[in-house]
Design an enzyme around this catalytic site. Structure first.
Site, PDB file in Angstrom:
ATOM      1  N   GLU A  41      31.791  19.953 -83.582  1.00 20.69           N
ATOM      2  CA  GLU A  41      31.012  18.714 -83.591  1.00 20.69           C
ATOM      3  C   GLU A  41      31.375  17.893 -84.822  1.00 20.69           C
ATOM      4  O   GLU A  41      31.527  18.427 -85.921  1.00 20.69           O
ATOM      5  CB  GLU A  41      29.518  19.021 -83.591  1.00 20.69           C
ATOM      6  CG  GLU A  41      28.643  17.763 -83.523  1.00 20.69           C
ATOM      7  CD  GLU A  41      27.152  18.064 -83.470  1.00 20.69           C
ATOM      8  OE1 GLU A  41      26.403  17.214 -82.959  1.00 20.69           O
ATOM      9  OE2 GLU A  41      26.733  19.141 -83.932  1.00 20.69           O
ATOM     10  N   LYS A 111      25.987  13.432 -76.007  1.00 18.74           N
ATOM     11  CA  LYS A 111      24.896  14.372 -76.311  1.00 18.74           C
ATOM     12  C   LYS A 111      23.603  13.894 -75.663  1.00 18.74           C
ATOM     13  O   LYS A 111      23.133  12.785 -75.909  1.00 18.74           O
ATOM     14  CB  LYS A 111      24.729  14.471 -77.826  1.00 18.74           C
ATOM     15  CG  LYS A 111      23.804  15.551 -78.316  1.00 18.74           C
ATOM     16  CD  LYS A 111      23.876  15.600 -79.847  1.00 18.74           C
ATOM     17  CE  LYS A 111      23.188  16.802 -80.432  1.00 18.74           C
ATOM     18  NZ  LYS A 111      23.396  16.853 -81.906  1.00 18.74           N
ATOM     19  N   CYS A 152      25.733  20.812 -79.273  1.00 20.79           N
ATOM     20  CA  CYS A 152      24.780  21.292 -80.276  1.00 20.79           C
ATOM     21  C   CYS A 152      23.367  21.474 -79.721  1.00 20.79           C
ATOM     22  O   CYS A 152      23.079  22.442 -79.037  1.00 20.79           O
ATOM     23  CB  CYS A 152      24.805  20.367 -81.489  1.00 20.79           C
ATOM     24  SG  CYS A 152      24.123  21.135 -82.980  1.00 20.79           S
TER      25      CYS A 152
END
Length: 275
Positions: A41, A111, A152
């Protein structure tokens, strides 16, 4: 069988240096036989709300986009470009790009679940101060495998993983930079849980730990087998983790413990009736 490599690299403030470091480590992974490779990331810039706008790129016009495309093409690999800040129509996103061995962009994941937490006395972070959430589930194909892609904080939401599994995922990759508070408690646990829940290989690839950064990554990139066993893992420094992922292993686990053969809707109806 496919060899996967996850690259835990140290990320600094200079974008070009980060891209050059990615070049070096992707080349190393490819020489070791990896055909599916992931960067961490925010591999091209420091992680933080104060950096996202400064480092953001338009897709497909950005420097990082072109660099990732070149690496995939040069090494004839499927390359998950960790994440980069993306600017689109005045909005910012935390975005992962996936390139095929012929340099084609075959997937883009923004995301979905933004990292908004407040643990008193330990850490407070609110991605939504600068970033917008994505709105799609992302899977793509690599040979006989289907790969599910999250970023994440997405890993904390099992529903997203279940949908990827229902879309055929055999592997789930989550480039992610957990911090020094949440990392020691949850990072391995969540990867093992998603692996077992969905009977898939599951991996999170993080930046290496930099104690001078404004946001310190926990590091500890890892790969879990469909049984939840950790196959390979890193500590804090730069390291590449590897796994030879076997379709036979996935099939054996799913045949031996056939949880996926019972539809969740049937389970929910049963629970409702019993109540």
């Amino acid at each position: 069988m496919i060899r996967f490599a996850g690259i835990q690299m140290l990320v600094g403030a200079d974008k070009l240096s980060n891209l050059n470091k990615a070049t070096e480590l992707v080349s190393k992974a490819a020489k070791a036989g990896a055909k599916l490779v992931s960067l961490p990331e925010c591999f091209n810039c420091p992680y933080g709300n104060q950096y996202f706008a400064e480092y953001a790129e338009k897709i497909p016009d950005g420097q990082s986009y072109n660099h990732l495309k070149m690496l995939a093409l040069e090494h004839e690999i499927h390359l998950i470009g960790g994440t980069i800040p993306e600017e689109c129509d005045g909005n910012l996103y935390n975005t992962s790009l996936v390139f095929s061995p012929d340099g084609e962009l075959i997937a883009k994941h923004r995301k979905v679940h933004l990292f908004d937490i407040d643990i008193p006395g330990k850490i407070k972070f609110k991605e939504s101060d600068t970033l917008c959430p994505g709105s799609s589930i992302t899977t793509f194909n690599v040979n006989e495998f289907t790969v599910g892609l999250g970023i994440c904080y997405d890993i904390r939401f099992p529903e997203q993983a279940h949908i990827m599994r229902d879309q055929g995922a055999h592997i789930m990759i989550y480039p992610g930079a957990f911090n020094m508070t949440t990392g020691p408690v949850y990072f391995e646990l969540l990867n093992r849980a998603r692996a077992v829940d969905n009977q898939v290989y599951c991996s999170s690839i993080a930046p290496a730990t930099d104690n001078t950064a404004t946001y310190t990554s926990w590091g500890h990139s890892l790969i879990c087998a469909p049984t939840g066993v950790v196959v390979d893992s890193a500590l804090h420094d730069e390291q590449i983790v590897y796994c030879d992922m076997s379709m036979r292993e996935i099939q054996d686990i799913r045949e031996g413990i056939p949880t996926s053969k019972q539809k969740r809707s049937d389970i929910y109806k049963l629970v409702h009736v019993q109540k």
